[in-house]
Write a protein that holds these residues in place. Structure first.
Motif, PDB file in Angstrom:
ATOM      1  N   LYS A 139       0.821  -1.209   0.000  1.00 29.19           N
ATOM      2  CA  LYS A 139       0.000   0.000   0.000  1.00 29.19           C
ATOM      3  C   LYS A 139       0.855   1.259   0.000  1.00 29.19           C
ATOM      4  O   LYS A 139       0.431   2.316  -0.441  1.00 29.19           O
ATOM      5  N   GLU A 140       2.064   1.161   0.525  1.00 31.44           N
ATOM      6  CA  GLU A 140       2.948   2.309   0.573  1.00 31.44           C
ATOM      7  C   GLU A 140       3.642   2.568  -0.764  1.00 31.44           C
ATOM      8  O   GLU A 140       4.218   3.622  -0.979  1.00 31.44           O
ATOM      9  N   GLN A 141       3.603   1.595  -1.662  1.00 29.76           N
ATOM     10  CA  GLN A 141       4.281   1.729  -2.944  1.00 29.76           C
ATOM     11  C   GLN A 141       3.303   2.261  -3.979  1.00 29.76           C
ATOM     12  O   GLN A 141       2.352   1.596  -4.363  1.00 29.76           O
ATOM     13  N   GLN A 142       3.521   3.482  -4.428  1.00 34.15           N
ATOM     14  CA  GLN A 142       2.614   4.122  -5.355  1.00 34.15           C
ATOM     15  C   GLN A 142       2.933   3.732  -6.796  1.00 34.15           C
ATOM     16  O   GLN A 142       4.097   3.585  -7.183  1.00 34.15           O
ATOM     17  N   LEU A 143       1.883   3.566  -7.572  1.00 33.26           N
ATOM     18  CA  LEU A 143       2.062   3.338  -8.990  1.00 33.26           C
ATOM     19  C   LEU A 143       2.578   4.605  -9.653  1.00 33.26           C
ATOM     20  O   LEU A 143       2.310   5.719  -9.205  1.00 33.26           O
ATOM     21  N   ARG A 144       3.305   4.428 -10.727  1.00 36.52           N
ATOM     22  CA  ARG A 144       3.853   5.566 -11.473  1.00 36.52           C
ATOM     23  C   ARG A 144       3.045   5.837 -12.738  1.00 36.52           C
ATOM     24  O   ARG A 144       2.699   6.981 -13.036  1.00 36.52           O
ATOM     25  N   LEU A 145       2.753   4.797 -13.476  1.00 33.16           N
ATOM     26  CA  LEU A 145       1.998   4.892 -14.719  1.00 33.16           C
ATOM     27  C   LEU A 145       0.906   3.834 -14.726  1.00 33.16           C
ATOM     28  O   LEU A 145       1.077   2.743 -14.165  1.00 33.16           O
ATOM     29  N   ILE A 146      -0.220   4.137 -15.363  1.00 30.69           N
ATOM     30  CA  ILE A 146      -1.319   3.198 -15.483  1.00 30.69           C
ATOM     31  C   ILE A 146      -1.443   2.784 -16.950  1.00 30.69           C
ATOM     32  O   ILE A 146      -1.771   3.613 -17.804  1.00 30.69           O
ATOM     33  N   LEU A 187      -9.891  -1.992  -9.388  1.00 28.70           N
ATOM     34  CA  LEU A 187     -10.129  -0.820  -8.550  1.00 28.70           C
ATOM     35  C   LEU A 187      -9.385  -0.943  -7.222  1.00 28.70           C
ATOM     36  O   LEU A 187      -8.911   0.050  -6.671  1.00 28.70           O
ATOM     37  N   LYS A 188      -9.282  -2.159  -6.711  1.00 24.95           N
ATOM     38  CA  LYS A 188      -8.582  -2.368  -5.442  1.00 24.95           C
ATOM     39  C   LYS A 188      -7.115  -1.971  -5.563  1.00 24.95           C
ATOM     40  O   LYS A 188      -6.559  -1.322  -4.671  1.00 24.95           O
ATOM     41  N   VAL A 189      -6.453  -2.368  -6.663  1.00 26.27           N
ATOM     42  CA  VAL A 189      -5.058  -1.993  -6.871  1.00 26.27           C
ATOM     43  C   VAL A 189      -4.938  -0.474  -7.001  1.00 26.27           C
ATOM     44  O   VAL A 189      -4.054   0.144  -6.395  1.00 26.27           O
ATOM     45  N   LEU A 190      -5.832   0.147  -7.764  1.00 25.55           N
ATOM     46  CA  LEU A 190      -5.787   1.601  -7.934  1.00 25.55           C
ATOM     47  C   LEU A 190      -6.027   2.321  -6.610  1.00 25.55           C
ATOM     48  O   LEU A 190      -5.406   3.333  -6.320  1.00 25.55           O
ATOM     49  N   GLU A 191      -6.921   1.781  -5.792  1.00 27.85           N
ATOM     50  CA  GLU A 191      -7.199   2.392  -4.494  1.00 27.85           C
ATOM     51  C   GLU A 191      -6.009   2.254  -3.549  1.00 27.85           C
ATOM     52  O   GLU A 191      -5.622   3.209  -2.864  1.00 27.85           O
ATOM     53  N   ASP A 192      -5.415   1.058  -3.516  1.00 30.97           N
ATOM     54  CA  ASP A 192      -4.332   0.792  -2.573  1.00 30.97           C
ATOM     55  C   ASP A 192      -3.030   1.492  -2.963  1.00 30.97           C
ATOM     56  O   ASP A 192      -2.232   1.848  -2.093  1.00 30.97           O
ATOM     57  N   LYS A 193      -2.804   1.681  -4.274  1.00 31.50           N
ATOM     58  CA  LYS A 193      -1.483   2.101  -4.729  1.00 31.50           C
ATOM     59  C   LYS A 193      -1.489   3.398  -5.510  1.00 31.50           C
ATOM     60  O   LYS A 193      -0.596   3.664  -6.310  1.00 31.50           O
ATOM     61  N   SER A 194      -2.507   4.221  -5.273  1.00 32.99           N
ATOM     62  CA  SER A 194      -2.552   5.543  -5.896  1.00 32.99           C
ATOM     63  C   SER A 194      -3.299   6.488  -4.959  1.00 32.99           C
ATOM     64  O   SER A 194      -3.953   6.039  -4.013  1.00 32.99           O
ATOM     65  N   PRO A 195      -3.259   7.795  -5.215  1.00 30.90           N
ATOM     66  CA  PRO A 195      -3.980   8.738  -4.361  1.00 30.90           C
ATOM     67  C   PRO A 195      -5.488   8.757  -4.620  1.00 30.90           C
ATOM     68  O   PRO A 195      -6.213   9.484  -3.940  1.00 30.90           O
ATOM     69  N   LEU A 196      -5.975   8.001  -5.585  1.00 31.72           N
ATOM     70  CA  LEU A 196      -7.405   7.993  -5.873  1.00 31.72           C
ATOM     71  C   LEU A 196      -8.184   7.536  -4.646  1.00 31.72           C
ATOM     72  O   LEU A 196      -7.808   6.573  -3.973  1.00 31.72           O
ATOM     73  N   LEU A 197      -9.284   8.226  -4.365  1.00 32.61           N
ATOM     74  CA  LEU A 197     -10.075   7.980  -3.160  1.00 32.61           C
ATOM     75  C   LEU A 197     -11.378   7.285  -3.539  1.00 32.61           C
ATOM     76  O   LEU A 197     -12.063   7.697  -4.482  1.00 32.61           O
TER      77      LEU A 197
END
Length: 247
Positions: A139-146, A187-197
């Motif tokens: 969860k602490e590792q943010q995605l860079r590109l989608i 959506l779970k990956v995007l939620e856990d690893k990006s600032p998207l709320l």
């Protein structure tokens, strides 16, 4: 064990596949030359093991590992020509890593580790205490590109350009001011690893893109984005929205 090989060097893929033919317990079901193609087909192939090169163009092997939903992630054996990637590999919960050129004895040890590890991969988080710290680390590792798909093309979209993301029966869709694109990420990956709320079971939003919040009598709300999109906010997730804006 169903296995996938991902490496941008064709000769390296073929060499590893030949070596794996000595192990009847390993079935190589696909090869891919880049992380994007692997991600596109990963769910369909239902592989249990990924032999994953680290240094690849556009999206690295480490980034691909971070894009996979941890609830359904295959075991990963990283393959690299650079020993300095070993620590990063094990931080991604890799079963093992192999240095190129691959030594047959070293590969044998990796297969043994896989056979010891695979029975435990299906454990739930409650059954596997060691998995809890791994989930928090991811969860602490943010995605860079989608990586997204549009008209037979792959677009790599920056997180800050995303306005919202939604899921429906056809999959997950990422919306920007320039258009909407399909992605293989959940959506779970995007939620856990990006600032998207998360604002709804089927919707995530970039809070910087919100232009207006309309309150509803049922305790929920509707978000209006800068591009004019309307997103429902369920009561379950409205608290986080209000806290963000100090409402």
């Amino acid at each position: 064990m169903r296995a996938i090989i991902v490496d941008d060097e064709p000769l390296a893929r073929e060499e590893l596949q030949e070596m794996l033919q000595s192990y009847p317990e390993i079935e190589v079901v696909a090869q891919f030359g880049n992380a994007i193609e692997c991600l596109k087909h990963l769910k369909q192939l239902q592989a249990e093991v990924l032999f994953l090169d680290i240094e690849m163009p556009q999206i690295s092997g480490l980034e691909l590992a971070n894009m996979i939903d941890s609830d359904n992630a295959p075991a990963i054996v990283f393959v690299t020509a650079y020993d300095q990637f070993a620590l990063d590999a094990f931080e991604q919960n890799a079963v093992d890593y192999l240095l190129k050129p691959i030594d047959s004895d070293r590969l044998c040890k990796s297969i043994k580790r896989l056979k010891e590890r695979l029975p435990s991969i299906k454990q739930t988080e409650a059954d596997a205490p060691s998995n809890h710290s791994y989930q928090n680390m991811l969860k602490e590792q943010q995605l860079r590109l989608i990586p997204c798909y549009y008209q037979q093309r792959v677009k790599l979209i920056r997180l800050e350009d995303i306005e919202h993301a939604s899921s429906d029966i056809s999959g997950v869709h990422v919306a920007t001011e320039n258009g909407t694109y399909h992605t293989q990420l959940t959506l779970k990956v995007l939620e856990d690893k990006s600032p998207l709320l998360r604002c709804h079971r089927q919707h995530l939003v970039n809070v910087e893109a919100i232009s207006e919040i309309s309150l509803e009598d049922n305790g929920g709300a509707v978000l209006f984005t800068k591009s004019g999109a309307q997103l429902p906010v369920s009561r379950r997730y409205f608290k986080a929205i209000k806290e963000h804006f100090g409402l």
